[in-house]
Design a protein around this motif. Structure first.
Motif, mmCIF file in Angstrom:
data_model
loop_
_atom_site.group_PDB
_atom_site.id
_atom_site.type_symbol
_atom_site.label_atom_id
_atom_site.label_comp_id
_atom_site.label_asym_id
_atom_site.label_seq_id
_atom_site.Cartn_x
_atom_site.Cartn_y
_atom_site.Cartn_z
ATOM 1 N N LEU A 60 4.635 12.151 2.538
ATOM 2 C CA LEU A 60 5.522 12.044 1.111
ATOM 3 C C LEU A 60 4.982 11.091 0.254
ATOM 4 C CD1 LEU A 60 9.156 13.199 1.826
ATOM 5 C CD2 LEU A 60 7.700 14.603 1.509
ATOM 6 N N GLY A 61 4.020 10.211 0.894
ATOM 7 C CA GLY A 61 3.437 9.527 -0.243
ATOM 8 C C GLY A 61 4.782 8.188 0.099
ATOM 9 N N ILE A 62 5.848 8.178 0.730
ATOM 10 C CA ILE A 62 6.321 7.317 0.496
ATOM 11 C C ILE A 62 6.049 5.793 1.389
ATOM 12 C CG2 ILE A 62 9.081 7.134 1.033
ATOM 13 C CD1 ILE A 62 9.986 9.560 0.779
ATOM 14 N N THR A 63 6.240 4.398 0.678
ATOM 15 C CA THR A 63 6.506 3.383 1.417
ATOM 16 C C THR A 63 7.670 3.243 2.070
ATOM 17 O OG1 THR A 63 4.916 2.544 0.059
ATOM 18 C CG2 THR A 63 5.552 1.126 1.380
ATOM 19 N N ILE A 64 8.082 3.104 3.468
ATOM 20 C CA ILE A 64 8.762 2.576 4.386
ATOM 21 C C ILE A 64 8.874 1.833 5.431
ATOM 22 C CG2 ILE A 64 10.096 4.207 5.570
ATOM 23 C CD1 ILE A 64 9.114 6.618 5.615
ATOM 24 N N PHE A 65 9.610 0.852 4.915
ATOM 25 C CA PHE A 65 10.107 -0.558 5.352
ATOM 26 C C PHE A 65 11.219 -0.617 7.209
ATOM 27 C CE2 PHE A 65 8.199 -2.133 1.454
ATOM 28 C CZ PHE A 65 7.578 -3.049 2.318
ATOM 29 N N LEU A 66 10.767 -0.731 7.707
ATOM 30 C CA LEU A 66 11.823 -0.578 9.301
ATOM 31 C C LEU A 66 12.382 -1.726 9.893
ATOM 32 C CD1 LEU A 66 9.315 1.621 11.400
ATOM 33 C CD2 LEU A 66 11.564 2.354 9.270
ATOM 34 N N VAL A 67 13.042 -2.038 9.444
ATOM 35 C CA VAL A 67 13.451 -3.217 9.819
ATOM 36 C C VAL A 67 14.249 -3.511 11.631
ATOM 37 C CG1 VAL A 67 15.674 -5.283 9.838
ATOM 38 C CG2 VAL A 67 14.622 -4.365 8.029
ATOM 39 N N LEU A 78 15.310 3.104 -2.012
ATOM 40 C CA LEU A 78 16.232 3.366 -1.201
ATOM 41 C C LEU A 78 16.505 3.028 -0.470
ATOM 42 C CD1 LEU A 78 18.243 5.679 -1.152
ATOM 43 C CD2 LEU A 78 17.089 6.982 0.529
ATOM 44 N N TYR A 79 17.512 1.966 -0.570
ATOM 45 C CA TYR A 79 17.596 1.133 0.669
ATOM 46 C C TYR A 79 18.922 1.704 2.161
ATOM 47 C CZ TYR A 79 19.102 -3.405 3.707
ATOM 48 O OH TYR A 79 19.440 -4.022 4.283
ATOM 49 N N ILE A 80 18.337 2.301 2.878
ATOM 50 C CA ILE A 80 19.302 3.035 4.141
ATOM 51 C C ILE A 80 19.461 2.268 4.575
ATOM 52 C CG2 ILE A 80 19.456 4.755 5.532
ATOM 53 C CD1 ILE A 80 17.256 6.039 4.050
ATOM 54 N N ARG A 117 14.715 15.568 -0.739
ATOM 55 C CA ARG A 117 14.774 16.059 -1.452
ATOM 56 C C ARG A 117 14.829 14.912 -2.728
ATOM 57 N NH1 ARG A 117 20.235 16.407 -0.478
ATOM 58 N NH2 ARG A 117 20.629 14.752 -1.303
ATOM 59 N N GLY A 118 14.828 13.376 -3.052
ATOM 60 C CA GLY A 118 14.366 12.688 -3.834
ATOM 61 C C GLY A 118 13.524 11.446 -3.882
ATOM 62 N N LYS A 119 12.902 12.098 -2.641
ATOM 63 C CA LYS A 119 10.930 10.888 -3.253
ATOM 64 C C LYS A 119 11.335 10.441 -3.590
ATOM 65 C CE LYS A 119 9.239 15.987 -2.971
ATOM 66 N NZ LYS A 119 8.380 16.625 -3.201
ATOM 67 N N PRO A 120 11.393 8.749 -3.169
ATOM 68 C CA PRO A 120 12.160 7.683 -3.932
ATOM 69 C C PRO A 120 10.471 7.738 -3.795
ATOM 70 C CG PRO A 120 13.352 7.573 -1.899
ATOM 71 C CD PRO A 120 12.644 9.388 -2.056
ATOM 72 N N GLN A 121 10.080 5.957 -3.889
ATOM 73 C CA GLN A 121 8.538 5.874 -3.607
ATOM 74 C C GLN A 121 8.549 4.680 -2.719
ATOM 75 O OE1 GLN A 121 8.148 4.826 -8.158
ATOM 76 N NE2 GLN A 121 6.455 4.673 -7.833
ATOM 77 N N VAL A 122 9.718 3.860 -2.340
ATOM 78 C CA VAL A 122 9.884 2.953 -1.209
ATOM 79 C C VAL A 122 11.310 3.142 -0.674
ATOM 80 C CG1 VAL A 122 9.479 0.125 -0.929
ATOM 81 C CG2 VAL A 122 8.652 1.133 -2.768
ATOM 82 N N VAL A 123 11.262 2.739 0.531
ATOM 83 C CA VAL A 123 12.446 2.790 1.285
ATOM 84 C C VAL A 123 12.331 2.258 2.239
ATOM 85 C CG1 VAL A 123 13.912 5.065 3.283
ATOM 86 C CG2 VAL A 123 12.284 5.872 1.269
ATOM 87 N N VAL A 124 13.749 1.695 2.605
ATOM 88 C CA VAL A 124 13.584 0.321 3.548
ATOM 89 C C VAL A 124 15.053 0.997 4.589
ATOM 90 C CG1 VAL A 124 14.930 -1.708 4.087
ATOM 91 C CG2 VAL A 124 14.166 -1.368 1.927
ATOM 92 N N ILE A 125 14.741 0.785 5.886
ATOM 93 C CA ILE A 125 15.578 1.244 7.181
ATOM 94 C C ILE A 125 16.065 0.286 7.989
ATOM 95 C CG2 ILE A 125 15.782 3.059 8.483
ATOM 96 C CD1 ILE A 125 15.250 4.160 6.316
ATOM 97 N N ASP A 126 17.404 -0.344 7.727
ATOM 98 C CA ASP A 126 17.929 -0.993 8.457
ATOM 99 C C ASP A 126 18.778 -0.854 9.104
ATOM 100 O OD1 ASP A 126 18.621 -3.911 8.711
ATOM 101 O OD2 ASP A 126 19.896 -4.338 7.257
ATOM 102 N N VAL A 162 1.047 -1.106 0.032
ATOM 103 C CA VAL A 162 0.084 0.319 -0.113
ATOM 104 C C VAL A 162 0.342 1.324 0.009
ATOM 105 C CG1 VAL A 162 -2.158 1.497 1.381
ATOM 106 C CG2 VAL A 162 -2.067 -1.157 0.951
ATOM 107 N N PRO A 163 0.490 2.354 -0.831
ATOM 108 C CA PRO A 163 1.719 3.746 -1.154
ATOM 109 C C PRO A 163 1.585 4.329 0.825
ATOM 110 C CG PRO A 163 -0.161 3.296 -2.544
ATOM 111 C CD PRO A 163 0.070 2.058 -2.089
#
Length: 452
Positions: free
Chosen positions: A204-211, A119-121, A161-170, A85-86
């Motif tokens: 920002l409408g970004i889907t974020i996955f948190l580990v 974006l994988y952080i 600044r970049g506004k990616p669609q999906v972000v992963v926080i690890d 889901v966005p």
């Protein structure tokens, strides 16, 4: 200069207190309170608050169709309720080394192949370490970007600044804010980081996955508010020494929490197990007593499992009872029913019950399988390998109805089973019985007479 205000937080549950306490009144744990400073925030005037707050009539709210996009893993999409889901915030927890980072890196690979900006952080690995793991998984497109950063303020600027669609926080425990003086992973830092990512996801409408890391009890480390704030909580389970992994949803604002996804860990990463029943029954012994196939339901998916039991004479005054993959207390209850209703002298025997494959199931429909496996081992009589059973067993020895009986029968017939023992009340005249014989039983005595 005014002294900074401090407050005491429980490291286990996040309970707040104005003074130090030896025992937390929330989780009842001892010596878990730590002192941490509280960030001072500027308060807005009441006039400004009234201008920003404007109630809306329910009838004036318009609903838009919920749009989802595929992750590239149908098993993950099943657990998420049909896809990603966005603007959602998803928390993925699991034991160390279970494969959380590998799973999300493979999701990034699938999404980047669809030209979705990802974006994988990482706050735990360097870029070179992520590159080594990525080379083992496969090819990646230029839609995937990597960033090694733990500062929340820097990450906020990069995302805006970049506004990616999906972000992963690890991982969420490594993130920190400069406005809070406590160390990363503390209650204050985890709560602040989760709140910041929630605002970014929704704004920002970004889907974020948190580990998220887990404690020795198997729950996500940090305050409980972490699980309350996110939209979805997924747990990645399994034995690190076994090849299978189970992705289970425990909270989902956009779908059911009963679904599971089954994966297998391979050298190139995680692979989906499209038919878990066939996977769980591989290696089943032939002509062995104490073994029977039962059917369980996870969400809407029927899963066939091998229930094994070993009953032998006890060498001690108190018999030993052990269960792997199911509830030990439930096994003791079923053995008491057999001793009372079938006059079996099980109080003199040790009993060991195992769900083959290492999977954990506690559905009541496994009761009949456990009962028949125990009796088969006790009497040293084999059960036909083409026979399957399911049903809940009550304290009077009755076999009670279970849900989704038709789906269980269809799954058994698809895998080549020819006989099915099920509760008589679950029999339906509209059931398709071609290729499989249905035997309805009312109690345990009838089941034993028909199958042994």
């Amino acid at each position: 200069m005014a002294k900074a205000k401090t407050i005491y937080f429980c490291q286990e549950c996040g309970h707040e207190s104005a003074k130090w306490l030896g025992q937390c009144p929330g989780c009842r744990q001892w010596n878990t309170f730590v002192e941490e400073p509280v960030a001072q925030k500027k308060s807005m005037s009441p006039q400004k608050l009234l201008q920003d707050a404007s109630p809306v009539v329910l009838s004036d709210i318009t609903l838009q169709r919920e749009e989802r996009f595929a992750s590239g893993f149908p098993e993950l999409d099943r657990v998420l309720g049909g896809g990603i889901v966005p603007a959602s915030l998803v928390l993925v927890g699991g034991d160390p080394g279970i494969g959380k980072s590998t799973l999300l890196l493979q999701v990034c690979q699938k999404l980047s192949a669809q030209r979705i900006m990802v974006l994988y952080i990482s706050g735990e690995e360097s870029l070179q370490q992520i590159k080594i793991r990525a080379q083992r998984i496969g090819q990646f497109t230029d839609s995937l970007s990597l960033l090694c950063e733990t500062n929340l303020e820097v990450i906020d600027a990069v995302l805006r600044r970049g506004k990616p669609q999906v972000v992963v926080i690890d991982s969420i425990q490594t993130m920190y804010s400069e406005n809070i003086s406590s160390s990363p992973g503390s209650v204050s830092q985890v709560r602040e980081a989760t709140g910041a990512f929630m605002q970014l996801a929704k704004g920002l409408g970004i889907t974020i996955f948190l580990v998220g890391h887990v404690t020795k009890e198997g729950v996500v480390a940090g305050p409980r508010v972490l699980e309350h704030m996110v939209d979805t909580v997924l747990y990645f389970e399994g034995d690190r020494h076994a090849s299978y992994r189970i992705l289970r949803g425990v909270k989902n604002r956009f779908g059911s929490t009963n679904e599971i996804g089954v994966f297998e860990m391979r050298e190139q990463g995680l692979a989906e197990v499209e038919n878990p029943s066939e996977f769980m029954l591989s290696g089943k012994p032939k002509d062995a007593s104490g073994s029977v196939v039962a059917c369980s339901i996870e969400g809407t998916r029927p899963i066939l499992l091998e229930v094994q039991a070993l009953v032998c004479r006890s060498s001690f005054g108190i018999p030993r009872r052990t269960a792997a993959g199911t509830d030990t207390n439930r096994v003791n209850l079923l053995m008491a029913v057999l001793e009372k209703r079938l006059n079996l002298r099980l109080s003199e025997c040790d009993a060991y019950v195992n769900i083959a494959g290492g999977i954990k199931m506690n559905e009541p429909a496994l009761d009949l399988g456990i009962v028949l496996a125990i009796i088969s081992s006790y009497k040293e009589r084999c059960i036909d390998e083409k026979t399957i059973c399911f049903g809940e067993v009550g304290l009077s020895g009755e076999v009670r109805a279970v849900s989704l009986a038709k789906q269980r029968i269809l799954e058994a017939r698809k895998l080549g089973f020819t006989t099915c023992i099920l509760p008589k009340v679950s029999l339906d005249a509209n059931m398709q019985t071609e290729g499989i014989t249905l035997i309805g039983v009312e109690n345990v005595q009838q089941a034993v007479r028909r199958i042994l």
